[in-house]
Scaffold this motif. Structure first.
Motif, PDB file in Angstrom:
ATOM      1  N   ILE A 192       0.844  -1.086  -0.048  1.00 22.16           N
ATOM      2  CA  ILE A 192      -0.013  -0.110   0.096  1.00 22.16           C
ATOM      3  C   ILE A 192       0.883   1.253   0.067  1.00 22.16           C
ATOM      4  O   ILE A 192       1.903   1.295   0.756  1.00 22.16           O
ATOM      5  N   ALA A 193       0.598   2.242  -0.906  1.00 22.62           N
ATOM      6  CA  ALA A 193       1.408   3.467  -0.899  1.00 22.62           C
ATOM      7  C   ALA A 193       1.009   4.281   0.078  1.00 22.62           C
ATOM      8  O   ALA A 193       0.025   4.516   0.673  1.00 22.62           O
ATOM      9  N   SER A 194       2.131   5.172   0.585  1.00 22.84           N
ATOM     10  CA  SER A 194       1.957   5.980   1.631  1.00 22.84           C
ATOM     11  C   SER A 194       1.243   7.148   1.063  1.00 22.84           C
ATOM     12  O   SER A 194       0.571   7.902   1.745  1.00 22.84           O
ATOM     13  N   ASP A 195       1.351   7.386  -0.247  1.00 26.34           N
ATOM     14  CA  ASP A 195       0.871   8.630  -1.003  1.00 26.34           C
ATOM     15  C   ASP A 195       0.217   8.107  -2.320  1.00 26.34           C
ATOM     16  O   ASP A 195       1.075   7.685  -3.188  1.00 26.34           O
ATOM     17  N   PRO A 196      -0.899   8.212  -2.275  1.00 31.40           N
ATOM     18  CA  PRO A 196      -1.702   7.664  -3.474  1.00 31.40           C
ATOM     19  C   PRO A 196      -1.872   8.581  -4.931  1.00 31.40           C
ATOM     20  O   PRO A 196      -2.363   8.206  -5.855  1.00 31.40           O
ATOM     21  N   THR A 197      -1.187   9.917  -4.571  1.00 30.81           N
ATOM     22  CA  THR A 197      -1.199  10.848  -5.641  1.00 30.81           C
ATOM     23  C   THR A 197      -0.909  10.285  -6.874  1.00 30.81           C
ATOM     24  O   THR A 197       0.020   9.463  -7.146  1.00 30.81           O
ATOM     25  N   PRO A 198      -1.893  10.531  -7.917  1.00 31.11           N
ATOM     26  CA  PRO A 198      -1.162  10.091  -9.570  1.00 31.11           C
ATOM     27  C   PRO A 198       0.240  10.547  -9.918  1.00 31.11           C
ATOM     28  O   PRO A 198       0.695  11.480  -9.662  1.00 31.11           O
ATOM     29  N   ARG A 199       0.675   9.696 -10.521  1.00 33.66           N
ATOM     30  CA  ARG A 199       2.166   9.685 -10.993  1.00 33.66           C
ATOM     31  C   ARG A 199       2.184  10.543 -12.448  1.00 33.66           C
ATOM     32  O   ARG A 199       2.953  10.857 -12.791  1.00 33.66           O
ATOM     33  N   ASN A 200       0.873  10.135 -13.060  1.00 30.30           N
ATOM     34  CA  ASN A 200       0.835  10.488 -14.378  1.00 30.30           C
ATOM     35  C   ASN A 200      -0.201  11.693 -14.569  1.00 30.30           C
ATOM     36  O   ASN A 200      -1.318  11.385 -14.135  1.00 30.30           O
ATOM     37  N   PRO A 201       0.198  12.971 -15.093  1.00 33.03           N
ATOM     38  CA  PRO A 201      -0.838  14.046 -15.057  1.00 33.03           C
ATOM     39  C   PRO A 201      -1.609  13.951 -16.286  1.00 33.03           C
ATOM     40  O   PRO A 201      -2.169  14.980 -16.824  1.00 33.03           O
ATOM     41  N   LEU A 202      -2.244  12.984 -16.704  1.00 32.46           N
ATOM     42  CA  LEU A 202      -3.005  12.710 -17.767  1.00 32.46           C
ATOM     43  C   LEU A 202      -4.316  13.586 -17.651  1.00 32.46           C
ATOM     44  O   LEU A 202      -4.715  14.331 -18.730  1.00 32.46           O
ATOM     45  N   VAL A 203      -5.116  13.700 -16.605  1.00 33.73           N
ATOM     46  CA  VAL A 203      -6.236  14.183 -16.480  1.00 33.73           C
ATOM     47  C   VAL A 203      -5.945  15.912 -16.234  1.00 33.73           C
ATOM     48  O   VAL A 203      -6.679  16.707 -17.039  1.00 33.73           O
ATOM     49  N   LEU A 204      -4.917  16.069 -15.816  1.00 30.96           N
ATOM     50  CA  LEU A 204      -4.470  17.748 -15.863  1.00 30.96           C
ATOM     51  C   LEU A 204      -4.373  17.822 -17.391  1.00 30.96           C
ATOM     52  O   LEU A 204      -4.640  19.155 -17.519  1.00 30.96           O
ATOM     53  N   GLY A 205      -3.606  17.131 -17.886  1.00 26.73           N
ATOM     54  CA  GLY A 205      -3.470  17.506 -19.394  1.00 26.73           C
ATOM     55  C   GLY A 205      -4.747  17.759 -20.166  1.00 26.73           C
ATOM     56  O   GLY A 205      -4.957  18.575 -20.965  1.00 26.73           O
ATOM     57  N   LEU A 206      -5.701  16.821 -20.064  1.00 22.87           N
ATOM     58  CA  LEU A 206      -7.121  17.000 -20.728  1.00 22.87           C
ATOM     59  C   LEU A 206      -7.515  18.254 -19.916  1.00 22.87           C
ATOM     60  O   LEU A 206      -8.268  18.986 -20.985  1.00 22.87           O
ATOM     61  N   ALA A 207      -7.561  18.703 -18.975  1.00 23.89           N
ATOM     62  CA  ALA A 207      -8.352  19.626 -18.350  1.00 23.89           C
ATOM     63  C   ALA A 207      -7.699  20.933 -18.985  1.00 23.89           C
ATOM     64  O   ALA A 207      -8.326  22.081 -19.518  1.00 23.89           O
ATOM     65  N   SER A 208      -6.194  20.798 -19.354  1.00 23.04           N
ATOM     66  CA  SER A 208      -5.793  22.142 -19.950  1.00 23.04           C
ATOM     67  C   SER A 208      -6.068  22.216 -21.461  1.00 23.04           C
ATOM     68  O   SER A 208      -5.975  23.323 -21.859  1.00 23.04           O
ATOM     69  N   LEU A 209      -6.577  21.175 -21.941  1.00 23.14           N
ATOM     70  CA  LEU A 209      -6.916  21.270 -23.330  1.00 23.14           C
ATOM     71  C   LEU A 209      -8.539  21.790 -23.719  1.00 23.14           C
ATOM     72  O   LEU A 209      -8.888  22.041 -24.971  1.00 23.14           O
ATOM     73  N   ASP A 210      -9.216  21.826 -22.583  1.00 22.75           N
ATOM     74  CA  ASP A 210     -10.743  22.132 -22.330  1.00 22.75           C
ATOM     75  C   ASP A 210     -10.738  23.713 -22.753  1.00 22.75           C
ATOM     76  O   ASP A 210     -10.366  24.376 -21.753  1.00 22.75           O
ATOM     77  N   THR A 211     -11.195  24.013 -23.929  1.00 29.07           N
ATOM     78  CA  THR A 211     -11.496  25.318 -23.948  1.00 29.07           C
ATOM     79  C   THR A 211     -12.925  25.903 -23.922  1.00 29.07           C
ATOM     80  O   THR A 211     -13.521  27.074 -24.633  1.00 29.07           O
ATOM     81  N   GLU A 212     -13.969  24.898 -23.822  1.00 26.63           N
ATOM     82  CA  GLU A 212     -15.274  24.679 -23.979  1.00 26.63           C
ATOM     83  C   GLU A 212     -16.103  25.526 -22.673  1.00 26.63           C
ATOM     84  O   GLU A 212     -17.259  25.818 -22.843  1.00 26.63           O
ATOM     85  N   ALA A 213     -15.383  25.611 -21.693  1.00 33.77           N
ATOM     86  CA  ALA A 213     -15.905  26.130 -20.152  1.00 33.77           C
ATOM     87  C   ALA A 213     -15.003  26.378 -19.357  1.00 33.77           C
ATOM     88  O   ALA A 213     -13.727  26.337 -19.509  1.00 33.77           O
TER      89      ALA A 213
END
Length: 257
Positions: free
Chosen positions: A72-93
Motif C-alpha cells: 500500500i502506497a503512503s501517498d496515492p497521488t497520481p504519477r501521470n498528469p493525464l487528467v490535468l492534461g485533458l483539463a488544460s486542453l478544454d476551451t469549452e468552459a
C-alpha cells in the motif's frame, strides 16, 4: 550543463504532489485548498472566464494506491498528469480539477488512512466529500451548466456523486470502471468491500451521459462499459485503437465538445 543536471536531480527528489503542482502551474492552473465534508481537497483551476457560465469539473483516476501491486502506497497521488492534461486542453468552459480526499499531498491529514485509497476509495465518505466540494465550486463560480468529467476511477466517482448533487447537466466518463465489483473480479484484485459500486446505483434521467471507452483497453474492457449502459442507459463512444492511457489527449478537444 550543471544547471540541467541540477534540475533533473530536483525533479527526481520531488514528491508526486509537487510534480503535479509544477505541471498545473505550467498549464496556467492555480492551486487552492477547499473544504468538502470532513476532508479538504486540492483544486487546480484556470482563470475564470467572464463569457461563460458553463463549468467542467475534472476528476482523476485512482492514482497509485499500491506499489508494485503488493504494498500500500503512503501517498496515492497520481504519477501521470493525464487528467490535468485533458483539463488544460478544454476551451469549452470554465475548468476545475478537483482532487480526492487524502490525495495531492494531503495523505497525512488527521482524517486520512490507507483505506481511503484502497478498499474504501469509492466509499460514502469519499463520495459525499467530493460532492460537497464540487457543489461549493459551482456556487462560488455561479455556474448555470455543469459537467462532471471523470477518468478511470474518477468516472466511478462522477456517477456516484450524482446522488448528492443537484446542479449537474452532464457526466462524461473516460475509460471508467463503472462496475467496480466486476472490475476487481476481472483483475483478481481484492474486493473493494468498503466502496460503493456505480453499477448498483440509480441515476437521474434528465442528465446527459457520455461514456468513452478505448477499444484496446485491457484495464477497463469495453464490454464492462457496455454492460453498464445496457442497465442504466447513456451514450457509448467506443474509440478504435485507444487503450486505458493512449491516446486521450490527442483527440480530447473534439471529444469534450
Amino acid at each position: 550543463m550543471f544547471i540541467f543536471v541540477w534540475m533533473l536531480m530536483l525533479a527526481a527528489c520531488a514528491t508526486p504532489a509537487q510534480r503535479i503542482d509544477v505541471t498545473a502551474e505550467r498549464f496556467g492552473m492555480k492551486k487552492r485548498l477547499i473544504e468538502g465534508l470532513n476532508f479538504r481537497h486540492v483544486t487546480y483551476a484556470k482563470p475564470q472566464s467572464t463569457t461563460t457560465k458553463t463549468l467542467h469539473i475534472y476528476l482523476d483516476g485512482d492514482g497509485s494506491p499500491w506499489l508494485r501491486g503488493r504494498y500500500i502506497a503512503s501517498d496515492p497521488t497520481p504519477r501521470n498528469p493525464l487528467v490535468l492534461g485533458l483539463a488544460s486542453l478544454d476551451t469549452e468552459a470554465d475548468v476545475v480539477y478537483l482532487g480526492r480526499p487524502c490525495y495531492l499531498g494531503l495523505h497525512d491529514e488527521p482524517m486520512c488512512n490507507e483505506r481511503l485509497w484502497t478498499s474504501a476509495r469509492y466509499s460514502e465518505a469519499v463520495v459525499r466529500s467530493m460532492a460537497a466540494a464540487a457543489q461549493a465550486m459551482i456556487a462560488e463560480r455561479g455556474a448555470s451548466s455543469v459537467s462532471l468529467i471523470g477518468y478511470s476511477g474518477g468516472g466511478s466517482l462522477a456517477m456516484l456523486m450524482l446522488a448528492h448533487m443537484v446542479s449537474v447537466d452532464e457526466v462524461i466518463t473516460v475509460a471508467a470502471n463503472l462496475d467496480t465489483d466486476g472490475w476487481a473480479k476481472h483483475h483478481g484484485y481484492l474486493p473493494l468491500n468498503e466502496s460503493l459500486n456505480p453499477m448498483l446505483s440509480h441515476y437521474p434521467r434528465h442528465i446527459r451521459y457520455r461514456h468513452f471507452a478505448g477499444e484496446n483497453d485491457e484495464n477497463v474492457p469495453s464490454h464492462q462499459t457496455r454492460a453498464f449502459i445496457a442497465r442504466h442507459g447513456g451514450e457509448l463512444v467506443l474509440v478504435p485503437n485507444f487503450n486505458h492511457r493512449c491516446c486521450w489527449r490527442d483527440r480530447w478537444p473534439d471529444f469534450v465538445k
